[in-house]
Design a protein around this motif. Structure first.
Motif, PDB file in Angstrom:
ATOM      1  N   GLN A 107     -85.031 -95.633  -4.537  1.00  0.00           N
ATOM      2  CA  GLN A 107     -86.326 -96.026  -3.973  1.00  0.00           C
ATOM      3  C   GLN A 107     -86.038 -96.639  -2.601  1.00  0.00           C
ATOM      4  N   LEU A 112     -83.453 -91.677   1.596  1.00  0.00           N
ATOM      5  CA  LEU A 112     -83.962 -90.851   0.496  1.00  0.00           C
ATOM      6  C   LEU A 112     -83.073 -89.634   0.182  1.00  0.00           C
ATOM      7  N   GLU A 143     -97.075 -83.884  -2.331  1.00  0.00           N
ATOM      8  CA  GLU A 143     -96.466 -83.662  -3.643  1.00  0.00           C
ATOM      9  C   GLU A 143     -96.384 -82.180  -4.000  1.00  0.00           C
ATOM     10  N   ASN A 147     -82.164 -88.311  -3.355  1.00  0.00           N
ATOM     11  CA  ASN A 147     -83.242 -87.689  -4.134  1.00  0.00           C
ATOM     12  C   ASN A 147     -83.309 -86.185  -3.904  1.00  0.00           C
ATOM     13  N   GLU A 161     -90.679 -84.355  -6.402  1.00  0.00           N
ATOM     14  CA  GLU A 161     -90.323 -85.748  -6.134  1.00  0.00           C
ATOM     15  C   GLU A 161     -90.455 -86.631  -7.371  1.00  0.00           C
ATOM     16  N   THR A 162     -90.610 -86.022  -8.544  1.00  0.00           N
ATOM     17  CA  THR A 162     -90.952 -86.783  -9.762  1.00  0.00           C
ATOM     18  C   THR A 162     -89.800 -87.574 -10.375  1.00  0.00           C
ATOM     19  N   PRO A 184     -86.916 -89.479  -8.787  1.00  0.00           N
ATOM     20  CA  PRO A 184     -86.048 -90.014  -7.730  1.00  0.00           C
ATOM     21  C   PRO A 184     -84.881 -90.816  -8.330  1.00  0.00           C
ATOM     22  N   HIS A 190     -84.796 -80.804  -6.897  1.00  0.00           N
ATOM     23  CA  HIS A 190     -85.454 -82.101  -6.671  1.00  0.00           C
ATOM     24  C   HIS A 190     -85.657 -82.295  -5.168  1.00  0.00           C
ATOM     25  N   THR A 191     -86.692 -83.026  -4.804  1.00  0.00           N
ATOM     26  CA  THR A 191     -86.930 -83.386  -3.404  1.00  0.00           C
ATOM     27  C   THR A 191     -87.143 -84.888  -3.299  1.00  0.00           C
ATOM     28  N   ASP A 192     -87.306 -85.345  -2.051  1.00  0.00           N
ATOM     29  CA  ASP A 192     -87.672 -86.747  -1.846  1.00  0.00           C
ATOM     30  C   ASP A 192     -89.196 -86.847  -1.792  1.00  0.00           C
ATOM     31  N   ARG A 193     -89.724 -88.010  -1.484  1.00  0.00           N
ATOM     32  CA  ARG A 193     -91.176 -88.230  -1.483  1.00  0.00           C
ATOM     33  C   ARG A 193     -91.827 -87.936  -0.132  1.00  0.00           C
ATOM     34  N   ASN A 196     -93.673 -80.489  -1.989  1.00  0.00           N
ATOM     35  CA  ASN A 196     -92.349 -80.847  -2.493  1.00  0.00           C
ATOM     36  C   ASN A 196     -92.022 -80.111  -3.791  1.00  0.00           C
TER      37      ASN A 196
END
Length: 178
Positions: free
Chosen positions: A143, A156, A102, A159, A137-138, A140, A95-98, A105
């Motif tokens: 927020q 973040l 996209e 995430n 980033e899907t 998280p 997982h990654t952050d935003r 990531n």
């Protein structure tokens, strides 16, 4: 009328029955065999999936898929736990952050999942048991509002993670009625 021939045969039959009865009594009075005690029952167990969430800050530098020495140490314990002789699939999800595009990531999360999986294979977990998944980033877990760069990166951080799921056997709790 009994003839002597028949009388002799009758005596032989009676004598044979007596011998058999005596033999049976001797057997009946001999020491009885001890019945084997049943082995203690194994506690009931069930297979459950254990989920370990690894903080990407421990595993990798920011924007990197190269494992840190601290990350390798953390993975060594995981390899011991997940490797074993247990059958079942190990799933490694990155997982990654935003922050960033996209598609970038998604690729970074895939590279991170593959790095963890490769390390686990080097540690003895069969590659055939490992599946890698990229989520980018899907999904998280936090927020964060817009804020200065360093504060946003820190906010973040949860995430950015790798989740490893693997099967484990656990003893079921037996509830006894009183």
């Amino acid at each position: 009328m009994i003839t002597s021939n028949r009388y002799g045969s009758l005596l032989n039959v009676i004598a044979l029955i007596g011998v058999l009865l005596v033999a049976g009594c001797a057997t009946a009075t001999s020491k009885p065999e001890m019945a084997e005690e049943p082995a203690p029952a194994e506690p009931p167990t069930e297979m459950v999936t254990k989920e370990v969430v690894l903080d990407a800050r421990t595993l990798f530098a920011f924007d990197s898929a190269e494992l840190t020495s601290e990350g390798m140490t953390q993975l060594d314990k995981l390899v011991r736990d997940a490797g074993g002789d247990a059958a079942g699939q190990v799933t490694v999800t990155g997982h990654t952050d935003r922050i960033g595009p996209e598609d970038y990531n998604m690729g970074l999360s895939e590279r991170r999942a593959n790095s963890v999986a490769d390390y686990m294979v080097q540690g003895g977990v069969p590659a055939s048991r490992i599946t890698t998944v990229a989520r980018g980033e899907t999904e998280p877990v936090v927020q964060c509002e817009e804020q200065p760069w360093n504060a946003l990166v820190e906010c973040l951080a949860p995430n950015r993670r790798v989740v490893v799921e693997y099967p484990v056997m656990v003893e079921e709790e037996v509830v006894k009625d009183e």
